[in-house]
Enzyme design. Sequence first.
Site, PDB file in Angstrom:
ATOM      1  N   PHE A 141       3.252   8.844  -4.158  1.00 56.86           N
ATOM      2  CA  PHE A 141       2.911   9.245  -2.798  1.00 56.86           C
ATOM      3  C   PHE A 141       3.402   8.149  -1.861  1.00 56.86           C
ATOM      4  O   PHE A 141       2.856   7.047  -1.844  1.00 56.86           O
ATOM      5  CB  PHE A 141       1.416   9.464  -2.600  1.00 56.86           C
ATOM      6  CG  PHE A 141       1.102   9.945  -1.211  1.00 56.86           C
ATOM      7  CD1 PHE A 141       1.226  11.284  -0.886  1.00 56.86           C
ATOM      8  CD2 PHE A 141       0.754   9.061  -0.209  1.00 56.86           C
ATOM      9  CE1 PHE A 141       0.987  11.734   0.414  1.00 56.86           C
ATOM     10  CE2 PHE A 141       0.507   9.495   1.085  1.00 56.86           C
ATOM     11  CZ  PHE A 141       0.630  10.837   1.386  1.00 56.86           C
ATOM     12  N   ASP A 226       6.128  -0.399  -2.687  1.00 51.91           N
ATOM     13  CA  ASP A 226       5.313   0.243  -1.659  1.00 51.91           C
ATOM     14  C   ASP A 226       3.882  -0.259  -1.825  1.00 51.91           C
ATOM     15  O   ASP A 226       3.136   0.233  -2.675  1.00 51.91           O
ATOM     16  CB  ASP A 226       5.396   1.760  -1.807  1.00 51.91           C
ATOM     17  CG  ASP A 226       4.556   2.501  -0.766  1.00 51.91           C
ATOM     18  OD1 ASP A 226       3.687   1.860  -0.128  1.00 51.91           O
ATOM     19  OD2 ASP A 226       4.752   3.722  -0.608  1.00 51.91           O
ATOM     20  N   LYS A 255      -1.117   0.530   6.706  1.00 50.59           N
ATOM     21  CA  LYS A 255      -2.567   0.684   6.616  1.00 50.59           C
ATOM     22  C   LYS A 255      -3.323  -0.562   7.051  1.00 50.59           C
ATOM     23  O   LYS A 255      -3.549  -0.764   8.234  1.00 50.59           O
ATOM     24  CB  LYS A 255      -2.959   1.146   5.215  1.00 50.59           C
ATOM     25  CG  LYS A 255      -2.464   2.568   4.895  1.00 50.59           C
ATOM     26  CD  LYS A 255      -3.125   3.135   3.678  1.00 50.59           C
ATOM     27  CE  LYS A 255      -2.546   4.503   3.297  1.00 50.59           C
ATOM     28  NZ  LYS A 255      -2.736   5.540   4.305  1.00 50.59           N
TER      29      LYS A 255
END
Length: 402
Positions: A141, A226, A255
């Site tokens: 994801f 990531d 984030k």
Amino acid sequence: MTSTEHSIAAAEAHSAHNYHPLPVVVASADGAWMTDVEGRRYLDMLAGYSALNFGHRNRRLTDAAKAQLERVTLTSRAFHHDRFGDFCAQLAELCGKEMVLPMNTGAEAVETAVKTARKWGYRVKGVPDGRAKIVVAENNFHGRTTTIVSFSTDPEARADYGPYTPGFEIVPYGDLDALTAAVDENTVAVLLEPIQGEAGVLMPPPGYLAGVRELTRERGVLFIADEIQSGLGRTGRTFACEHEGVVPDMYVLGKALGGGVVPVSAVAASREVLGLYRPGEHGSTFGGNPLACAVALEVIAMLRTGEFQQRATELGDHLHSELGLLAGGGAVDAVRGRGLWAGVDINPAHGTGREISEKLMAHGVLVKDTHGSTIRLAPPLVISKEDLDWGLDQLRTVLGAG
């Protein structure tokens, strides 16, 4: 109609149903706790998918944002501003890199990483134009743009969005042999999550990341990590790659970099890689804006102390010890994770992940399910041990294991 019912009805009627939120309407929050419009309090055990690593309304971060709001919030990159240089320098130092390219959302940072890897492949490695390939992992994801969902294996994320962007090869996560076979002369990068969050906090086999690092170095391929969810303290280290002593060629961050205040993302890499960009080749109106830089600078300062990494390590050890007892009792089939991050596979006899999440909500704890039977636990790193234990007690009660 209650305030909760009114808010949910308005959202259902007027917003696209691209999410299936739990039926709670949050009105305020502080630290690890949220309060709904009816005044009920809930322990936040999700932390905005790690965007709230430092808790809700962290005083240092809100003070930094308020101070910057009184000065300047946006200039665009048409001009310099007085927070940009410090942000780039300090984030590069935190990452052990030379340069950063700031964006806003995690998906934008992943898109930037893809573009950067291709540019490097053509200009430095000498891959023929239009032939660059990036190897990715199953169950990944990385975001939801059309390019990113082109290499997703999740039908819900991918269906109905074709035609898809070519240039990606998908291999099983954790399978170094398959990855080795996929890397060829046109491969410019391997893009991986050190821990697959959305997939259920899936851990790679021991030595896998180190093997990826060795392979990419030998083959002249960029290793892109990531760390949007796994980075910035969540696993007990600044970056999850550190647990295997691995330093990738490029970090993708987001984030928690915005402290739960504003969206901030970036890629960090060497000058050889990011120094390839020339004016006009990539950009973002809001990327690296003064407000974002002010908040992110405070995040970087907080991470430098090591305090939050240590909390994630100590409380994470406690979390996994307690969850391990549940796994041995039949209510939980498996537990995975590292630091203050866990994927908990619920025994189907006790309900789906969604049903358990709803029951926990009724007991004052907020989590989120994924892939049917799994719930994810990722409380803010500022959570107290007492509150963490209380949340675990509610889970035991819901599962009938108390």
